[in-house]
Write a protein that holds these residues in place. Structure first.
Motif, PDB file in Angstrom:
ATOM      1  N   PHE A 188       0.817  -1.227   0.000  1.00  0.00           N
ATOM      2  CA  PHE A 188       0.000   0.000   0.000  1.00  0.00           C
ATOM      3  C   PHE A 188       0.847   1.273   0.000  1.00  0.00           C
ATOM      4  O   PHE A 188       0.325   2.373  -0.031  1.00  0.00           O
ATOM      5  N   TRP A 189       2.183   1.120   0.117  1.00  0.00           N
ATOM      6  CA  TRP A 189       3.062   2.288   0.092  1.00  0.00           C
ATOM      7  C   TRP A 189       3.467   2.597  -1.349  1.00  0.00           C
ATOM      8  O   TRP A 189       3.246   1.810  -2.242  1.00  0.00           O
ATOM      9  N   GLY A 190       4.062   3.743  -1.542  1.00  0.00           N
ATOM     10  CA  GLY A 190       4.601   4.060  -2.863  1.00  0.00           C
ATOM     11  C   GLY A 190       4.601   5.556  -3.117  1.00  0.00           C
ATOM     12  O   GLY A 190       3.811   6.302  -2.518  1.00  0.00           O
ATOM     13  N   ILE A 191       5.514   5.953  -4.008  1.00  0.00           N
ATOM     14  CA  ILE A 191       5.622   7.377  -4.363  1.00  0.00           C
ATOM     15  C   ILE A 191       4.344   7.814  -5.058  1.00  0.00           C
ATOM     16  O   ILE A 191       3.860   7.148  -5.970  1.00  0.00           O
ATOM     17  N   ARG A 192       3.784   8.923  -4.593  1.00  0.00           N
ATOM     18  CA  ARG A 192       2.473   9.394  -5.098  1.00  0.00           C
ATOM     19  C   ARG A 192       2.633  10.265  -6.342  1.00  0.00           C
ATOM     20  O   ARG A 192       3.637  10.967  -6.492  1.00  0.00           O
ATOM     21  N   ASN A 193       1.577  10.213  -7.156  1.00  0.00           N
ATOM     22  CA  ASN A 193       1.519  11.056  -8.344  1.00  0.00           C
ATOM     23  C   ASN A 193       1.012  12.444  -7.922  1.00  0.00           C
ATOM     24  O   ASN A 193      -0.075  12.559  -7.332  1.00  0.00           O
ATOM     25  N   LEU A 194       1.797  13.480  -8.208  1.00  0.00           N
ATOM     26  CA  LEU A 194       1.449  14.817  -7.719  1.00  0.00           C
ATOM     27  C   LEU A 194       0.051  15.258  -8.165  1.00  0.00           C
ATOM     28  O   LEU A 194      -0.666  15.886  -7.387  1.00  0.00           O
ATOM     29  N   GLU A 195      -0.354  14.902  -9.378  1.00  0.00           N
ATOM     30  CA  GLU A 195      -1.679  15.330  -9.872  1.00  0.00           C
ATOM     31  C   GLU A 195      -2.799  14.738  -8.997  1.00  0.00           C
ATOM     32  O   GLU A 195      -3.797  15.407  -8.720  1.00  0.00           O
ATOM     33  N   GLU A 196      -2.621  13.482  -8.554  1.00  0.00           N
ATOM     34  CA  GLU A 196      -3.655  12.870  -7.700  1.00  0.00           C
ATOM     35  C   GLU A 196      -3.666  13.507  -6.308  1.00  0.00           C
ATOM     36  O   GLU A 196      -4.716  13.670  -5.688  1.00  0.00           O
ATOM     37  N   VAL A 197      -2.477  13.858  -5.834  1.00  0.00           N
ATOM     38  CA  VAL A 197      -2.382  14.525  -4.529  1.00  0.00           C
ATOM     39  C   VAL A 197      -3.070  15.894  -4.613  1.00  0.00           C
ATOM     40  O   VAL A 197      -3.855  16.280  -3.738  1.00  0.00           O
ATOM     41  N   LYS A 198      -2.791  16.580  -5.714  1.00  0.00           N
ATOM     42  CA  LYS A 198      -3.369  17.909  -5.944  1.00  0.00           C
ATOM     43  C   LYS A 198      -4.906  17.838  -5.997  1.00  0.00           C
ATOM     44  O   LYS A 198      -5.610  18.727  -5.525  1.00  0.00           O
ATOM     45  N   ASN A 199      -5.384  16.752  -6.562  1.00  0.00           N
ATOM     46  CA  ASN A 199      -6.834  16.546  -6.653  1.00  0.00           C
ATOM     47  C   ASN A 199      -7.467  16.423  -5.255  1.00  0.00           C
ATOM     48  O   ASN A 199      -8.521  17.007  -4.983  1.00  0.00           O
ATOM     49  N   GLU A 200      -6.787  15.691  -4.363  1.00  0.00           N
ATOM     50  CA  GLU A 200      -7.277  15.584  -2.973  1.00  0.00           C
ATOM     51  C   GLU A 200      -7.236  16.956  -2.304  1.00  0.00           C
ATOM     52  O   GLU A 200      -8.137  17.311  -1.534  1.00  0.00           O
ATOM     53  N   ALA A 201      -6.177  17.717  -2.613  1.00  0.00           N
ATOM     54  CA  ALA A 201      -6.049  19.060  -2.040  1.00  0.00           C
ATOM     55  C   ALA A 201      -7.257  19.909  -2.457  1.00  0.00           C
ATOM     56  O   ALA A 201      -7.911  20.543  -1.615  1.00  0.00           O
ATOM     57  N   LYS A 202      -7.548  19.883  -3.746  1.00  0.00           N
ATOM     58  CA  LYS A 202      -8.630  20.701  -4.310  1.00  0.00           C
ATOM     59  C   LYS A 202      -9.979  20.357  -3.672  1.00  0.00           C
ATOM     60  O   LYS A 202     -10.768  21.246  -3.329  1.00  0.00           O
ATOM     61  N   LYS A 203     -10.213  19.039  -3.492  1.00  0.00           N
ATOM     62  CA  LYS A 203     -11.482  18.593  -2.901  1.00  0.00           C
ATOM     63  C   LYS A 203     -11.699  19.187  -1.505  1.00  0.00           C
ATOM     64  O   LYS A 203     -12.824  19.270  -1.025  1.00  0.00           O
ATOM     65  N   ASN A 204     -10.571  19.533  -0.852  1.00  0.00           N
ATOM     66  CA  ASN A 204     -10.662  19.998   0.531  1.00  0.00           C
ATOM     67  C   ASN A 204     -10.324  21.479   0.698  1.00  0.00           C
ATOM     68  O   ASN A 204      -9.996  21.929   1.798  1.00  0.00           O
ATOM     69  N   GLY A 205     -10.407  22.220  -0.406  1.00  0.00           N
ATOM     70  CA  GLY A 205     -10.294  23.678  -0.316  1.00  0.00           C
ATOM     71  C   GLY A 205      -8.892  24.238  -0.402  1.00  0.00           C
ATOM     72  O   GLY A 205      -8.653  25.384  -0.001  1.00  0.00           O
TER      73      GLY A 205
END
Ligand code: SAM
Length: 183
Positions: free
Chosen positions: A143-160
């Motif tokens: 379940f670990w691994g280097i994250r894709n910045l675009e997906e991280v950014k998407n979570e950021a956007k969802k939360n303001g």
């Protein structure tokens, strides 16, 4: 950044970074946290070793996946920002989701969330060493691994949050600064 109040560090690990930041920025209060008891004991030892007991609070037991986060009121009221170093790739994706959800609820508009570590950009590794590192992480824990910045950014956007800066750091790491813009 206002030069007072608290910074909350998520996934502080051994606590070595926390005491360095506290000494470098004596005007703020560096609040460490980690869900792991052994890590919290290590943080306490570092605080004692650096004789920072009067300045730095004891580490909080905080797993970002457990929403809402249980945070002391005093900290919540004067929280300037949240920092997480080398956490999201050494944790489940659910931890990234929890990090942004919890931070989005806790931080007021204008405050920041900073991530440090390796990222994939456009779903591609930025170096061969990161590719090997990612494989070694996945071998340790699927379940670990280097994250894709675009997906991280998407979570950021969802939360303001919006992504304010992406800064290249040594050894193929990045500093990503997100800013809270809406509740
Ligand atoms: C690779 S260590 C990084 C520690 C430290 N920040 C550093 O850079 O040396 C990852 C840390 O994230 C913490 N962590 C993992 N999952 C977490 C979660 N769901 N919530 C908060 N912290 C978590 C671990 O306990 C561990 O201390």
């Amino acid at each position: 950044m206002e030069k007072e109040g608290f910074i909350l560090e998520i996934g502080s690990g051994s606590g070595e970074h926390g005491v360095v930041f506290q000494k470098r920025f004596p005007e703020i209060i560096w609040q460490t946290s980690d869900p792991d008891l052994l890590h919290r004991k290590s943080i306490i030892s570092w605080i004692e070793y650096e004789e920072l007991n009067e300045k730095m609070p004891q580490p909080l037991e905080l797993n970002v996946e457990n929403i809402p986060w249980k945070i002391p009121l005093k900290l919540a009221h004067s929280l300037q920002g949240i920092v997480s170093i080398n956490m999201i790739h050494v944790a489940k994706w659910a931890s990234t989701i929890g990090l942004f959800k919890g931070a989005g609820k806790l931080l007021k508009n204008g405050k920041f969330l900073v991530l440090y570590g390796p990222f994939k950009i456009g779903d591609k590794h930025t170096s061969q060493s990161n590719y090997f590192f990612d494989n070694s992480l996945r071998m340790q824990n699927e379940f670990w691994g280097i994250r894709n910045l675009e997906e991280v950014k998407n979570e950021a956007k969802k939360n303001g949050f919006f992504q304010e800066y992406v800064i290249n750091m040594p050894a193929n790491n990045f500093l990503i600064i997100f800013r809270k813009v809406s509740c």
